[in-house]
Design a protein around this motif. Structure first.
Motif, short mmCIF file in Angstrom:
data_model
loop_
_atom_site.label_atom_id
_atom_site.label_comp_id
_atom_site.label_asym_id
_atom_site.label_seq_id
_atom_site.Cartn_x
_atom_site.Cartn_y
_atom_site.Cartn_z
N TYR A 32 0.86 -1.18 0.00
CA TYR A 32 0.00 0.00 0.00
C TYR A 32 0.89 1.23 0.00
O TYR A 32 1.65 1.46 0.95
CB TYR A 32 -0.91 0.01 1.23
N LEU A 33 0.82 2.02 -1.07
CA LEU A 33 1.68 3.19 -1.22
C LEU A 33 0.87 4.47 -1.05
O LEU A 33 -0.28 4.55 -1.50
CB LEU A 33 2.34 3.17 -2.60
N PRO A 34 1.47 5.50 -0.42
CA PRO A 34 0.73 6.74 -0.15
C PRO A 34 0.63 7.64 -1.38
O PRO A 34 1.44 7.54 -2.31
CB PRO A 34 1.58 7.40 0.94
N ALA A 35 -0.35 8.53 -1.37
CA ALA A 35 -0.52 9.48 -2.47
C ALA A 35 0.63 10.46 -2.55
O ALA A 35 0.88 11.05 -3.61
CB ALA A 35 -1.85 10.23 -2.29
N SER A 36 1.37 10.61 -1.45
CA SER A 36 2.50 11.55 -1.44
C SER A 36 3.71 11.04 -2.21
O SER A 36 4.64 11.80 -2.47
CB SER A 36 2.92 11.82 0.02
N LEU A 37 3.71 9.77 -2.59
CA LEU A 37 4.87 9.17 -3.26
C LEU A 37 5.11 9.85 -4.60
O LEU A 37 4.19 10.04 -5.41
CB LEU A 37 4.64 7.68 -3.47
N GLU A 38 6.38 10.22 -4.85
CA GLU A 38 6.75 10.89 -6.10
C GLU A 38 7.73 10.09 -6.94
O GLU A 38 7.80 10.28 -8.15
CB GLU A 38 7.36 12.26 -5.78
N GLU A 39 8.50 9.20 -6.28
CA GLU A 39 9.55 8.50 -7.02
C GLU A 39 9.73 7.09 -6.49
O GLU A 39 9.78 6.86 -5.28
CB GLU A 39 10.88 9.26 -6.91
N ILE A 40 9.82 6.13 -7.42
CA ILE A 40 10.18 4.76 -7.08
C ILE A 40 11.58 4.55 -7.61
O ILE A 40 11.81 4.46 -8.82
CB ILE A 40 9.19 3.75 -7.69
N GLY A 41 12.55 4.53 -6.69
CA GLY A 41 13.95 4.50 -7.06
C GLY A 41 14.41 3.17 -7.59
O GLY A 41 13.67 2.18 -7.66
N GLU A 42 15.68 3.11 -7.95
CA GLU A 42 16.28 1.93 -8.55
C GLU A 42 16.19 0.72 -7.62
O GLU A 42 16.49 0.78 -6.45
CB GLU A 42 17.74 2.23 -8.89
N ASN A 43 15.71 -0.39 -8.20
CA ASN A 43 15.63 -1.68 -7.50
C ASN A 43 14.71 -1.67 -6.29
O ASN A 43 14.85 -2.50 -5.39
CB ASN A 43 17.02 -2.16 -7.07
N ALA A 44 13.77 -0.73 -6.24
CA ALA A 44 12.86 -0.67 -5.10
C ALA A 44 12.07 -1.96 -4.95
O ALA A 44 11.77 -2.40 -3.83
CB ALA A 44 11.90 0.51 -5.24
N PHE A 45 11.72 -2.62 -6.06
CA PHE A 45 10.95 -3.86 -6.02
C PHE A 45 11.72 -5.02 -6.66
O PHE A 45 11.12 -6.01 -7.08
CB PHE A 45 9.61 -3.68 -6.75
N ALA A 46 13.04 -4.91 -6.73
CA ALA A 46 13.85 -5.96 -7.35
C ALA A 46 13.66 -7.30 -6.65
O ALA A 46 13.69 -7.38 -5.42
CB ALA A 46 15.32 -5.56 -7.32
N ASN A 47 13.43 -8.34 -7.43
CA ASN A 47 13.28 -9.72 -6.94
C ASN A 47 12.08 -9.93 -6.03
O ASN A 47 12.03 -10.90 -5.28
CB ASN A 47 14.55 -10.17 -6.20
N CYS A 48 11.08 -9.03 -6.11
CA CYS A 48 9.82 -9.25 -5.39
C CYS A 48 8.96 -10.17 -6.27
O CYS A 48 7.96 -9.73 -6.87
CB CYS A 48 9.11 -7.93 -5.11
#
Length: 612
Positions: A438-454
């Motif tokens: 669950y990600l907030p509306a305030s999120l502006e950037e998903i950086g490198e490898n944030a979800f790597a290997n999920c």
């Protein structure tokens, strides 16, 4: 015998010379037999080695009749590691010269050693120096010794008395390494049940008058009683950790108890403090500072504990390895939980964290294998949260921070991040158990490898609008995110909002428990276009109704449900994205949709299916 060339020449003589060949063969066989007999005789009469080197400047000699080993010379010695063959026989050891160190493993596994007088030239007793000397009963350590290495007397199962002088200030081992099975407590497996000052008659008599050193009695599982003398000012880190103590009385002179001093003492029921001490002991045996604002230690034998309302800080290792504890109640004014505060509380299944909390130390909840869920208040700041060893923790709610670097845990399936977070940077990398985020509306950037290997990520709920998601900065290394269903629960701000004094009031929706259900479900209008991480889908539903989305792709099925917010015109537009090549089926219901054997059992109001 002739040389090989002549012998070969004999073999090549004419038939008339055959008798010469036979003669030489007989001689050769005789010589070989004689040589073999001489070798056997030499082996049978060889004298066993009873002396040798045991250091750069030291030697050993062994008397088999008296079963006495004599060490001579200077410097550091080692015996066992050099392949000494008489270890099973030796009963007594004598020293000559200026031996300064009994080296690592020096007398390891000398099972019949009963008497040894350590010379007063020795300054160091090495690691596992007397490990497994099962017949050793008494050890007097001279006041020249300053260091005792880990495991020095481990396995001395008949050791009944030890005298430790005040000169010994270092016990080189630690509770952390022992916790993971690689440490060497000094007196592990020794049947020593009591400790006290010299002259007390205790199994372990010590000469310290100002402080008890770090790790001094670490791992003494048989130690049940200790007498701490007046004059002792501090108790070192891990001094009595993982011991068998049942109760402790702290004298008035003690002004400092270092972290982990009584950690993981599972049988410890009570700690009392003499009146006038700057350390306060509550009636239930917990230790606090005199102002009662910092909880220093809670006895490990407790099962339930309510932290006093005056406490603002849970100190480092305060509940460390308190495996017996099942329930902890924290005060509303609590501000800080320090490092390892609840680490190893395996019986703890849940914890009520107060909104006043603002700081959580590293591994504060490490190895709390019984925890199933945890909500961390929004006021807590930090860029990393680790839950290593929390094998049952499947869901965690985290506060909003500007940036998250790493969230880790062996069983986390769902993670909720509060508003205020703007960037994820490698945050979920390697979290293979993660299925929902669950990600907030305030999120502006998903950086490198944030979800790597999920690899098991199926659903992402974004509290912002679809337009904001489509413009989200998503760096490389997030291919797993592109395979998940993204549901955007927010809406774009309209260009001309209704005036606040004349709102469009929606009709009252049907009561959830008695919905108006059509005989045949209607058809939802679903539109799709390229966007997001695959296809962007838009659907309109009744405000307040539930929308259930099923996404099928490559043999896998992901199902997510959400209750739509109430809109001003009684209709809500919902946008979300799904991977290209998937089949999406949507159901609209008045209450949350339930399934039985994969079939919806709740009345369906409207439905639609679309292949992307």
């Amino acid at each position: 015998m002739e040389n090989p060339e002549n012998f070969c020449g004999i073999l090549q003589t004419k038939e008339g010379g055959k008798h010469k060949v036979k003669k030489h063969i007989a001689i050769l066989i005789l010589v070989v037999c004689l040589m073999a007999m001489l070798s056997v005789t030499a082996i049978a009469t060889e004298e066993p080695v009873t002396s040798g080197s045991c250091g750069e400047d030291s030697t050993w000699s062994y008397n088999r009749d008296s079963k006495t080993l004599t060490i001579s010379g200077s410097g550091s010695i080692w015996i066992s590691s050099g392949g000494f063959r008489w270890r099973d026989e030796v009963e007594e050891v004598e020293f000559n010269g200026n031996i300064t160190e009994i080296g690592n493993w020096a007398f390891r596994s000398f099972p019949n050693l009963t008497n040894i007088v350590i010379p007063d030239s020795v300054t160091v007793i090495g690691r596992e120096a007397f490990w497994g000397c099962t017949n050793l009963t008494n050890i007097v350590i001279p006041d020249s010794v300053t260091v005792i290495e880990g495991g020095a007397f481990w396995g001395c199962t008949n050791l009944s008395h030890v005298l430790i002088p005040s000169s010994v200030r270092e016990f080189r081992d630690d509770a952390a390494s022992y916790e993971y099975g690689v440490g060497d407590p000094i007196f592990a497996d020794c049947p020593l049940t009591s400790a006290g000052p010299i002259g007390s008659g205790c199994d372990i008599e010590f000469g310290w008058t100002d402080s008890i050193p770090e790790s001094a009695f670490l791992g003494c599982l048989n130690l049940t009683d200790v007498s701490i003398p007046e004059g002792i000012k501090s108790i070192g880190q891990d001094a009595f950790a993982i011991s068998g103590l049942t109760e402790v009385e702290i004298p008035e002179t003690v002004i400092r108890i270092n972290e982990g001093a009584f950690a993981r003492c599972r049988s410890l029921k009570n700690i009392s403090v003499a009146s006038g001490n700057v350390i306060y002991a509550s009636q239930d045996g917990a230790l606090m500072d005199k102002e009662k604002t910092t909880l220093l230690l809670c006895p490990g034998g407790k099962t339930n504990y309510t932290v006093p309302g005056s406490v603002r800080t849970i100190g480092k290792n305060a509940f460390y390895m308190s495996a017996n504890i099942r329930d902890i109640t924290l005060p509303n004014g609590l501000e800080t939980i320090e490092m390892n505060a609840f680490k190893g509380c395996t019986g703890l299944t849940e914890l009520v964290l107060p909104a006043s909390l603002n700081t959580i130390g590293r591994s504060a909840f490490g190895d709390c294998s019984g925890l199933t869920s945890l909500v961390i208040p929004n006021g807590v700041t930090g860029v990393e949260f680790d839950f290593w060893g929390c094998t049952s923790l499947t869901e965690v709610s985290l506060p909003g921070n500007e940036l998250y670097y790493r969230i880790s845990g062996p069983g986390l399936a769902a993670v909720r991040i509060a508003e205020g977070t703007k960037c994820l940077n490698g945050t979920f990398s390697g979290l293979t158990t993660l299925t929902t985020v669950y990600l907030p509306a305030s999120l502006e950037e998903i950086g490198e490898n944030a979800f790597a290997n999920c690899s098991n990520l199926t659903t992402v709920y974004f509290a912002g609008s679809q337009t904001k998601w489509d413009t989200m900065t998503i760096a490389k290394g997030n291919q797993e995110l592109s395979l998940a269903t993204v549901v955007c629960t927010g809406t774009d701000i309209p260009d001309e909002p209704d005036e606040p004094d004349t709102p469009n009031i929606p009709d009252e929706p049907d009561e959830p428990d008695t919905p108006s259900i059509p005989d045949v479900p209607g058809t939802l209008e679903l539109t799709g276009e390229p966007g997001g991480l695959g296809r962007r889908l838009t659907v309109q539903v009744q405000a307040g109704h539930w929308l259930t989305i099923q996404t099928r792709r490559a043999g896998s099925i992901a199902i997510s449900s959400i209750q739509t917010p109430r809109g001003t015109d009684n209709t809500v537009t919902l946008t979300f994205s799904a991977p290209t090549g998937s089949i999406v089926q949507i159901w609209e219901t008045a209450v949350e949709l339930e399934f039985a054997n994969g079939v919806p059992t709740t009345p369906i109001l409207n439905t639609v299916t679309k292949e992307l």
